[in-house]
Motif scaffolding. Structure first.
Motif, short mmCIF file in Angstrom:
data_model
loop_
_atom_site.label_atom_id
_atom_site.label_comp_id
_atom_site.label_asym_id
_atom_site.label_seq_id
_atom_site.Cartn_x
_atom_site.Cartn_y
_atom_site.Cartn_z
N UNK A 1 6.15 -9.30 -15.88
CA UNK A 1 6.42 -7.92 -15.52
C UNK A 1 7.91 -7.60 -15.62
N UNK A 2 8.74 -8.54 -15.19
CA UNK A 2 10.20 -8.35 -15.32
C UNK A 2 10.59 -8.18 -16.77
N UNK A 3 10.08 -9.05 -17.64
CA UNK A 3 10.40 -8.97 -19.07
C UNK A 3 9.93 -7.65 -19.66
N UNK A 4 8.73 -7.23 -19.27
CA UNK A 4 8.19 -5.97 -19.79
C UNK A 4 9.04 -4.78 -19.34
N UNK A 5 9.44 -4.75 -18.08
CA UNK A 5 10.22 -3.62 -17.57
C UNK A 5 11.61 -3.58 -18.19
N UNK A 6 12.23 -4.73 -18.38
CA UNK A 6 13.55 -4.76 -19.02
C UNK A 6 13.44 -4.31 -20.47
N UNK B 1 0.82 -1.21 0.00
CA UNK B 1 0.00 0.00 0.00
C UNK B 1 0.86 1.27 0.00
N UNK B 2 2.02 1.18 0.64
CA UNK B 2 2.90 2.36 0.73
C UNK B 2 3.79 2.53 -0.50
N UNK B 3 4.19 1.41 -1.13
CA UNK B 3 5.18 1.47 -2.21
C UNK B 3 4.71 0.83 -3.52
N UNK B 4 3.56 0.23 -3.53
CA UNK B 4 3.13 -0.54 -4.69
C UNK B 4 2.85 0.27 -5.94
N UNK B 5 2.59 1.56 -5.79
CA UNK B 5 2.27 2.40 -6.94
C UNK B 5 3.49 3.13 -7.51
N UNK B 6 4.66 2.79 -7.00
CA UNK B 6 5.88 3.41 -7.49
C UNK B 6 6.16 2.98 -8.94
N UNK B 7 6.85 3.86 -9.68
CA UNK B 7 7.21 3.54 -11.06
C UNK B 7 8.48 2.70 -11.14
N UNK B 8 9.07 2.39 -10.00
CA UNK B 8 10.28 1.56 -9.97
C UNK B 8 9.96 0.16 -10.51
N UNK B 9 10.80 -0.39 -11.39
CA UNK B 9 10.51 -1.72 -11.95
C UNK B 9 10.30 -2.79 -10.89
N UNK B 10 11.09 -2.77 -9.85
CA UNK B 10 10.93 -3.79 -8.80
C UNK B 10 9.61 -3.63 -8.06
N UNK C 1 11.25 -2.27 -21.64
CA UNK C 1 10.99 -0.83 -21.62
C UNK C 1 12.28 -0.04 -21.36
N UNK C 2 13.09 -0.53 -20.44
CA UNK C 2 14.33 0.16 -20.12
C UNK C 2 15.33 0.10 -21.28
N UNK C 3 15.34 -1.01 -21.99
CA UNK C 3 16.35 -1.22 -23.04
C UNK C 3 15.91 -0.71 -24.41
N UNK C 4 14.75 -0.09 -24.47
CA UNK C 4 14.21 0.32 -25.77
C UNK C 4 15.18 1.23 -26.53
N UNK C 5 15.75 2.23 -25.88
CA UNK C 5 16.61 3.19 -26.56
C UNK C 5 17.99 2.62 -26.88
N UNK C 6 18.33 1.48 -26.28
CA UNK C 6 19.63 0.88 -26.57
C UNK C 6 19.69 0.33 -27.99
N UNK C 7 18.54 0.09 -28.60
CA UNK C 7 18.55 -0.40 -29.98
C UNK C 7 19.24 0.59 -30.91
N UNK C 8 19.09 1.88 -30.61
CA UNK C 8 19.74 2.89 -31.44
C UNK C 8 21.26 2.79 -31.33
N UNK C 9 21.76 2.53 -30.11
CA UNK C 9 23.20 2.37 -29.93
C UNK C 9 23.71 1.16 -30.72
N UNK C 10 22.96 0.08 -30.69
CA UNK C 10 23.36 -1.11 -31.44
C UNK C 10 23.37 -0.82 -32.94
#
Length: 232
Positions: free
Chosen positions: A122-127, A77-86, A129-138
C-alpha cells in the motif's frame, strides 16, 4: 551599421515578442512547445506543492490521533475510509488482520508476513500515485535544454543561409538568426531549470513521506504482533 543595429534594438527589434514574430517557423514551433511545457511545469509545481503540503500536515495529525487512540478498531471505523495515504496503510493492515484472524487456528508467522506485505504494498502504491505527475517534471528537465538547443542550431543554420544568400557576413545579416537562436536556448533553460529544482525538491519530500508511512506501518505491525503473542 552599428548605429542602425543599436537603433533597431532600442526600438524593440530584439524584444522577445519581436524575436518570436520574426523567427523561422521551425524555431517558432520550438518556442511555442517550450512555453507550453513551461506553463504546464509551473501548473504541476503549484498544484503538487499544495497537495503534498496538505498530505504532510494531515499525516502528522493522523499519527497524533492514532497514538492517542485507545481502541484501534474504533479508530479504524472512524478514519479508515479516508483518502489519506497513511489511512490507507492502516486500512490495509486492519483488513489483512481481520482476514487472517477470522478463522482458527491462526498462522502467526504467516499473519505477520502478510501484514507486512499488505502495508508495504500500500505504501508503494500510494507513493507511486502521488509521484505520477513528477515524471513530466523529470522529462522537461532533461529534454527542454536539448529542444532549445535544436532551435539554436536551426537559427544559426538560418544565419549561415542568410550569409550565403546575401553574400555578406556583416552583423546586420546574421544578428536576427543568432538572436532568435539564443532566445530559443533561453526559453529551453527557463522551462528546464524550475522543472529540475522542483523535481528534486518534491522527490525529497516524497521520500520523507514514504519514510514516515514506513515507520507508521512498522509501529502498527509491532502492535498487531503483540496481539498475536498475547493470543498464544
Amino acid at each position: 551599421m552599428f548605429e542602425q543595429l543599436s537603433l533597431e534594438a532600442a526600438t524593440g527589434g530584439f524584444s522577445p515578442l519581436a524575436l518570436f514574430l520574426e523567427a523561422d517557423i521551425v524555431v517558432k514551433a520550438v518556442m511555442v512547445g517550450l512555453l507550453i511545457a513551461s506553463i504546464w511545469t509551473w501548473t504541476i509545481i503549484v498544484s503538487f506543492g499544495i497537495k503534498i503540503g496538505k498530505v504532510q500536515r494531515r499525516s502528522e495529525k493522523f499519527e497524533r490521533s492514532f497514538s492517542a487512540a485507545d481502541n484501534v478498531d474504533k479508530f479504524y471505523d472512524d478514519h479508515g475510509k479516508s483518502a489519506l495515504p497513511m489511512a490507507k496503510v492502516l486500512a490495509a493492515g486492519v483488513k489483512e488482520w481481520r482476514r487472517s484472524t477470522a478463522r482458527g487456528p491462526i498462522d502467526r508467522d504467516g499473519t505477520r508476513q502478510r501484514l507486512a506485505t499488505a502495508m508495504n504494498a500500500t505504501i508503494a502504491h500510494e507513493i507511486d500515485r502521488l509521484s505520477d505527475r513528477l515524471n513530466f517534471l523529470a522529462t522537461v528537465g532533461s529534454v527542454a535544454p536539448f529542444v532549445g538547443l535544436f532551435g539554436t542550431v536551426w537559427g544559426i543554420m538560418r544565419s549561415f543561409s542568410a550569409i550565403a544568400t546575401e553574400g555578406n557576413s556583416s552583423l546586420a545579416v546574421v544578428a536576427p538568426g543568432i538572436a532568435e537562436a539564443l532566445f530559443a536556448t533561453a526559453i529551453g533553460l527557463f522551462a528546464a531549470i524550475p522543472a529540475v529544482i522542483a523535481y528534486n525538491r518534491f522527490s525529497h519530500r516524497l521520500n520523507k513521506l514514504e519514510a514516515r508511512m514506513g515507520r507508521f506501518a512498522d509501529g502498527f505491525h509491532a502492535t498487531l504482533s503483540r496481539e498475536l503473542e498475547i493470543g498464544e
